[in-house]
Scaffold this motif. Sequence first.
Motif, short mmCIF file in Angstrom:
data_model
loop_
_atom_site.label_atom_id
_atom_site.label_comp_id
_atom_site.label_asym_id
_atom_site.label_seq_id
_atom_site.Cartn_x
_atom_site.Cartn_y
_atom_site.Cartn_z
N MET A 181 -4.12 50.77 38.00
CA MET A 181 -3.06 50.23 37.15
C MET A 181 -3.64 49.68 35.86
O MET A 181 -4.73 49.10 35.87
CB MET A 181 -2.29 49.11 37.86
CG MET A 181 -1.40 49.58 38.98
SD MET A 181 -0.46 48.20 39.69
CE MET A 181 0.83 48.01 38.47
N SER A 182 -2.90 49.83 34.79
CA SER A 182 -3.34 49.26 33.52
C SER A 182 -3.20 47.74 33.56
O SER A 182 -2.39 47.19 34.32
CB SER A 182 -2.51 49.82 32.36
OG SER A 182 -1.20 49.27 32.38
N ASP B 60 0.37 46.71 32.87
CA ASP B 60 1.28 46.88 34.00
C ASP B 60 1.06 45.80 35.05
O ASP B 60 2.02 45.29 35.63
CB ASP B 60 1.11 48.26 34.63
CG ASP B 60 1.73 49.37 33.80
OD1 ASP B 60 2.41 49.06 32.79
OD2 ASP B 60 1.53 50.55 34.15
N SER C 233 2.63 42.60 33.71
CA SER C 233 4.09 42.68 33.70
C SER C 233 4.66 42.63 35.12
O SER C 233 5.56 41.84 35.41
CB SER C 233 4.53 43.96 32.99
OG SER C 233 5.93 44.03 32.95
N LEU C 234 4.13 43.44 35.99
CA LEU C 234 4.64 43.53 37.35
C LEU C 234 4.50 42.22 38.10
O LEU C 234 5.48 41.65 38.60
CB LEU C 234 3.92 44.65 38.11
CG LEU C 234 4.43 44.98 39.49
CD1 LEU C 234 5.77 45.69 39.42
CD2 LEU C 234 3.44 45.88 40.21
N GLN D 72 12.85 45.17 34.57
CA GLN D 72 11.53 45.74 34.22
C GLN D 72 10.71 45.99 35.49
O GLN D 72 10.01 47.00 35.60
CB GLN D 72 10.78 44.80 33.27
CG GLN D 72 9.43 45.29 32.85
CD GLN D 72 9.49 46.55 31.99
OE1 GLN D 72 10.53 46.93 31.48
NE2 GLN D 72 8.36 47.21 31.85
N MET E 43 9.17 49.64 36.53
CA MET E 43 7.75 49.87 36.77
C MET E 43 7.51 50.39 38.19
O MET E 43 6.67 51.26 38.39
CB MET E 43 6.95 48.59 36.55
CG MET E 43 6.91 48.20 35.09
SD MET E 43 5.82 46.83 34.83
CE MET E 43 4.29 47.55 35.36
N THR E 44 8.25 49.88 39.14
CA THR E 44 8.12 50.37 40.51
C THR E 44 8.51 51.84 40.58
O THR E 44 7.83 52.64 41.23
CB THR E 44 8.98 49.53 41.47
OG1 THR E 44 8.60 48.16 41.34
CG2 THR E 44 8.79 49.96 42.91
N TYR F 268 8.30 53.95 38.10
CA TYR F 268 7.25 54.68 37.39
C TYR F 268 6.08 55.03 38.33
O TYR F 268 5.52 56.11 38.26
CB TYR F 268 6.74 53.85 36.20
CG TYR F 268 5.55 54.44 35.49
CD1 TYR F 268 5.72 55.48 34.59
CD2 TYR F 268 4.27 53.98 35.75
CE1 TYR F 268 4.62 56.04 33.94
CE2 TYR F 268 3.17 54.53 35.12
CZ TYR F 268 3.35 55.55 34.20
OH TYR F 268 2.26 56.11 33.58
N TYR F 269 5.75 54.10 39.21
CA TYR F 269 4.66 54.31 40.17
C TYR F 269 5.14 54.97 41.47
O TYR F 269 4.43 54.98 42.47
CB TYR F 269 3.93 53.00 40.45
CG TYR F 269 3.02 52.59 39.32
CD1 TYR F 269 1.77 53.17 39.16
CD2 TYR F 269 3.42 51.64 38.39
CE1 TYR F 269 0.93 52.80 38.11
CE2 TYR F 269 2.59 51.27 37.34
CZ TYR F 269 1.35 51.86 37.21
OH TYR F 269 0.53 51.49 36.16
#
Length: 142
Positions: free
Chosen positions: A34-35, A38, A41-42, A111, A115-116, A118-119
Motif C-alpha cells: 500500500m502507498s 493510502d 487515509s484508510l 472515502q 479505498m476498500t 479499490y483494493y
Amino acid sequence: NPVLDVILTTKERTCADRGISFTAVADGSLLSNMSSMDIASLFGNAIDNAIEASNEGDTVYAVLDSRDNRVLFQIKNIGPKLTPEFSSKIFQKGYTTKKETKKSHGIGLHQLKRMTDYYHGEILLSNETDAGHTWLCFSLTI
C-alpha cells in the motif's frame, strides 16, 4: 511500517487528550503493498471516526492482522445499534450522524469505502454487546 506507526502514535495522543483509552495491535509489515497516502487515509479515517464517536472514559480498539492471506483491519468503539437505515447510508458521501455539521463531515467513511473497493476488499459492520454496552465494529478486509 513507519507511516502506520506515526498514525497510531498520533491517535493514541489524541485519545489520551480526550480521556479515551486506545488499544492497538498492528503488524505494519502487512501493508508493504500500500502507498503511504493510502495507509494514512484508510487508517486515519477509520480511527478518527471511532475517536469522534467516543466519549471520555470510552475505549477504541484497533487490530491489524491477516486472515486467509488477506489484510484484516478491525476497529471497535461504543456506538449505535445498527439499523437498516444507518447501514444503508453510512458510506454515502455527505452522510453524518454528528450533530454539528461541519463541511468536512460525511467524507471519511465514504472515502474508506472507495479505498476498500479499490483494493477489492470488503467492509463488514456489526454490533457486539458487552457489559451493557453496544459496540460498533468495522472489519475491513483488503
